[in-house]
Design a protein around this motif. Structure first.
Motif, PDB file in Angstrom:
ATOM      1  N   GLY A   8      -6.368   3.634   0.626  1.00 44.16           N
ATOM      2  CA  GLY A   8      -6.315   4.363  -0.632  1.00 44.16           C
ATOM      3  C   GLY A   8      -7.646   4.392  -1.352  1.00 44.16           C
ATOM      4  N   ASP A   9      -8.534   3.478  -0.984  1.00 43.30           N
ATOM      5  CA  ASP A   9      -9.878   3.447  -1.565  1.00 43.30           C
ATOM      6  C   ASP A   9     -10.860   4.327  -0.805  1.00 43.30           C
ATOM      7  OD1 ASP A   9      -9.369   1.387  -3.574  1.00 43.30           O
ATOM      8  OD2 ASP A   9      -9.232  -0.002  -1.888  1.00 43.30           O
ATOM      9  N   THR A  10     -10.495   4.717   0.412  1.00 45.15           N
ATOM     10  CA  THR A  10     -11.468   5.402   1.270  1.00 45.15           C
ATOM     11  C   THR A  10     -11.046   6.840   1.557  1.00 45.15           C
ATOM     12  OG1 THR A  10     -10.404   4.317   3.178  1.00 45.15           O
ATOM     13  CG2 THR A  10     -12.418   3.312   2.316  1.00 45.15           C
ATOM     14  N   ALA A  11     -10.055   7.038   2.423  1.00 45.45           N
ATOM     15  CA  ALA A  11      -9.766   8.409   2.850  1.00 45.45           C
ATOM     16  C   ALA A  11      -8.285   8.751   2.877  1.00 45.45           C
ATOM     17  CB  ALA A  11     -10.371   8.646   4.229  1.00 45.45           C
ATOM     18  N   GLY A  12      -7.432   7.900   2.332  1.00 48.10           N
ATOM     19  CA  GLY A  12      -6.008   8.194   2.402  1.00 48.10           C
ATOM     20  C   GLY A  12      -5.369   8.267   1.023  1.00 48.10           C
ATOM     21  N   ASP A  13      -4.106   8.709   0.985  1.00 50.11           N
ATOM     22  CA  ASP A  13      -3.398   8.701  -0.294  1.00 50.11           C
ATOM     23  C   ASP A  13      -2.963   7.266  -0.600  1.00 50.11           C
ATOM     24  OD1 ASP A  13      -0.543   8.095   0.433  1.00 50.11           O
ATOM     25  OD2 ASP A  13      -0.784   9.904   1.639  1.00 50.11           O
ATOM     26  N   ARG A  14      -2.452   7.061  -1.798  1.00 49.17           N
ATOM     27  CA  ARG A  14      -2.152   5.706  -2.253  1.00 49.17           C
ATOM     28  C   ARG A  14      -0.672   5.357  -2.182  1.00 49.17           C
ATOM     29  NH1 ARG A  14      -6.374   3.792  -6.967  1.00 49.17           N
ATOM     30  NH2 ARG A  14      -8.269   4.192  -5.735  1.00 49.17           N
ATOM     31  N   HIS A  18       2.223  -0.123   2.761  1.00 45.99           N
ATOM     32  CA  HIS A  18       2.772  -0.408   1.441  1.00 45.99           C
ATOM     33  C   HIS A  18       2.119   0.524   0.424  1.00 45.99           C
ATOM     34  CE1 HIS A  18       4.763  -4.081   2.835  1.00 45.99           C
ATOM     35  NE2 HIS A  18       3.662  -4.338   3.513  1.00 45.99           N
ATOM     36  N   SER A  19       2.616   0.503  -0.808  1.00 40.48           N
ATOM     37  CA  SER A  19       1.940   1.241  -1.863  1.00 40.48           C
ATOM     38  C   SER A  19       0.595   0.583  -2.151  1.00 40.48           C
ATOM     39  CB  SER A  19       2.791   1.241  -3.134  1.00 40.48           C
ATOM     40  OG  SER A  19       2.834  -0.067  -3.695  1.00 40.48           O
ATOM     41  N   TYR A  20      -0.265   1.315  -2.827  1.00 41.31           N
ATOM     42  CA  TYR A  20      -1.622   0.831  -3.097  1.00 41.31           C
ATOM     43  C   TYR A  20      -1.611  -0.512  -3.830  1.00 41.31           C
ATOM     44  CZ  TYR A  20      -6.426   0.916  -4.898  1.00 41.31           C
ATOM     45  OH  TYR A  20      -7.722   0.608  -5.204  1.00 41.31           O
ATOM     46  N   THR A  21      -0.840  -0.618  -4.894  1.00 38.71           N
ATOM     47  CA  THR A  21      -0.845  -1.850  -5.686  1.00 38.71           C
ATOM     48  C   THR A  21      -0.181  -2.994  -4.936  1.00 38.71           C
ATOM     49  OG1 THR A  21       1.165  -1.100  -6.832  1.00 38.71           O
ATOM     50  CG2 THR A  21      -0.954  -0.679  -7.913  1.00 38.71           C
ATOM     51  N   VAL A  62      -3.087   1.173   4.383  1.00 36.13           N
ATOM     52  CA  VAL A  62      -3.371   0.051   5.295  1.00 36.13           C
ATOM     53  C   VAL A  62      -4.521  -0.741   4.697  1.00 36.13           C
ATOM     54  CG1 VAL A  62      -4.108  -0.631   7.614  1.00 36.13           C
ATOM     55  CG2 VAL A  62      -2.562   1.313   7.311  1.00 36.13           C
ATOM     56  N   GLY A  63      -4.402  -2.066   4.717  1.00 41.44           N
ATOM     57  CA  GLY A  63      -5.412  -2.927   4.129  1.00 41.44           C
ATOM     58  C   GLY A  63      -6.483  -3.319   5.127  1.00 41.44           C
ATOM     59  N   TYR A  64      -7.711  -3.520   4.618  1.00 41.04           N
ATOM     60  CA  TYR A  64      -8.850  -3.897   5.449  1.00 41.04           C
ATOM     61  C   TYR A  64      -9.622  -5.026   4.773  1.00 41.04           C
ATOM     62  CZ  TYR A  64      -7.795   0.922   6.764  1.00 41.04           C
ATOM     63  OH  TYR A  64      -7.141   2.076   7.111  1.00 41.04           O
ATOM     64  N   GLY A  65     -10.034  -5.997   5.558  1.00 37.99           N
ATOM     65  CA  GLY A  65     -10.855  -7.083   5.020  1.00 37.99           C
ATOM     66  C   GLY A  65     -11.985  -7.417   5.972  1.00 37.99           C
ATOM     67  N   ARG A  83      -1.919  -6.619  -3.731  1.00 36.97           N
ATOM     68  CA  ARG A  83      -1.337  -7.939  -3.980  1.00 36.97           C
ATOM     69  C   ARG A  83      -1.209  -8.725  -2.683  1.00 36.97           C
ATOM     70  NH1 ARG A  83       3.253 -10.617  -3.568  1.00 36.97           N
ATOM     71  NH2 ARG A  83       4.342  -8.852  -2.590  1.00 36.97           N
ATOM     72  N   LEU A  84      -0.679  -8.081  -1.645  1.00 31.97           N
ATOM     73  CA  LEU A  84      -0.490  -8.758  -0.363  1.00 31.97           C
ATOM     74  C   LEU A  84      -1.827  -9.175   0.252  1.00 31.97           C
ATOM     75  CD1 LEU A  84       2.254  -6.407   1.129  1.00 31.97           C
ATOM     76  CD2 LEU A  84       2.581  -8.779   0.406  1.00 31.97           C
ATOM     77  N   ASP A  85      -2.805  -8.287   0.179  1.00 40.96           N
ATOM     78  CA  ASP A  85      -4.092  -8.579   0.810  1.00 40.96           C
ATOM     79  C   ASP A  85      -4.868  -9.647   0.046  1.00 40.96           C
ATOM     80  OD1 ASP A  85      -3.418  -6.723   2.722  1.00 40.96           O
ATOM     81  OD2 ASP A  85      -4.606  -5.107   1.847  1.00 40.96           O
ATOM     82  N   ARG A  86      -4.682  -9.733  -1.263  1.00 41.00           N
ATOM     83  CA  ARG A  86      -5.291 -10.840  -2.009  1.00 41.00           C
ATOM     84  C   ARG A  86      -4.723 -12.177  -1.532  1.00 41.00           C
ATOM     85  NH1 ARG A  86      -5.073  -7.355  -6.646  1.00 41.00           N
ATOM     86  NH2 ARG A  86      -3.030  -8.224  -7.194  1.00 41.00           N
ATOM     87  N   HIS A  87      -3.409 -12.213  -1.310  1.00 42.42           N
ATOM     88  CA  HIS A  87      -2.775 -13.444  -0.832  1.00 42.42           C
ATOM     89  C   HIS A  87      -3.262 -13.796   0.568  1.00 42.42           C
ATOM     90  CE1 HIS A  87       0.193 -16.551  -0.195  1.00 42.42           C
ATOM     91  NE2 HIS A  87       0.682 -15.909   0.843  1.00 42.42           N
TER      92      HIS A  87
END
Length: 259
Positions: free
Chosen positions: A241-247, A184-187, A251-254, A191-195
């Motif tokens: 998007g926070d580490t090594a990729g474009d935004r 998904h896009s960064y924003t 991919v989300g990480y937790g 949103r999805l990962d917060r949920h």
């Protein structure tokens, strides 16, 4: 002895032992960690440049526990092989550039005898979701026995039964390998990962595949965690998007600790 050879060394993490050790140790070096003794960790499994810092936020909790934790039960989703249930390997050793890890063959035999898992070499041969966790475990725990399981099409009830069967005591750590949202896009990913994080924090066992690729392992854990009356702490949530990729496509990480 049968040895499971590294499949993604040189791709997901360095193949050179000295470079790998240095990279893992650098990620583990931060001192900004809560003081808690985890029974379970949920950690991501992408290439280290993408998800390594998030995984390290969980693994650095283990550094004071070297010599105390001697058994690790590791579950990760199957990315390459269609699989019903959970699969254990036939090998007696898992190899990384940092050395060999002894497999808990007796523990696997007990799970097989209880019809909780099957033996599938092909499920483990190329699977990265388990492999990328091993150097972190080696650098934090030193020597330990490993019970690695690839999770395929498995109900939360089955996964919970497997975890219950190998729960153990303070000597046993459980690790669930999973990334969060994909592509998904960064924003939107934020949103999805917060949920998804809110669901995990509330021990919701109805995660779906679009929320976390290791959702079957997490759902099984969540149902058992309520039974075991565990507490959960969110350690880090970010994306590529926070580490090594474009935004544009992330991919989300937790990372989460249960204790």
């Amino acid at each position: 002895m049968l040895v499971r050879q590294p499949a993604v060394a040189g791709m997901f993490y360095p193949e050179n032992p000295m470079l790998l050790q240095r990279q893992v140790d650098d990620m583990l070096a931060s001192e900004n960690s809560p003081t808690l003794r985890p029974k379970v960790l949920i950690v991501p499994h992408a290439g280290y440049i993408y998800s390594g810092p998030t995984a390290a936020s969980a693994y650095r909790l283990l550094k004071p526990l070297a010599g105390q934790i001697s058994h690790v039960v590791l579950l990760g989703p199957s990315h390459r092989v269609a699989l019903r249930g959970l699969a254990a390997p036939p090998e007696q050793l898992f190899r990384t550039p940092l050395g060999d890890i002894v497999i808990d063959s007796e523990g696997i035999d007990r799970l097989v005898q209880q019809s909780l898992v099957i033996i599938r070499e092909d499920a483990h041969q190329l699977e990265h979701s388990l492999e990328v966790q091993l150097p972190f475990l080696q650098r934090t725990l030193g020597n330990f026995q490993l019970l690695p399981l690839v999770v395929g099409d498995a109900s939360a009830t089955l996964v919970a039964a497997v975890l219950r069967a190998c729960w153990g005591g303070n000597e046993t750590l459980i690790v669930i390998s999973s990334d969060l949202s994909h592509y998904h896009s960064y924003t939107e990913a934020q949103r999805l990962d917060r949920h998804t994080t809110a669901m995990i924090e509330s021990f919701n066992d109805h995660l779906a595949g679009e929320q976390a690729c290791g959702y079957k392992g997490i759902n099984g854990l969540m149902s058992l965690a309520k039974e075991k009356q565990l507490t959960i702490t969110t350690l880090d949530v970010r994306n590529s998007g926070d580490t090594a990729g474009d935004r544009n496509r992330v991919v989300g990480y937790g990372a989460y600790a249960l204790y």
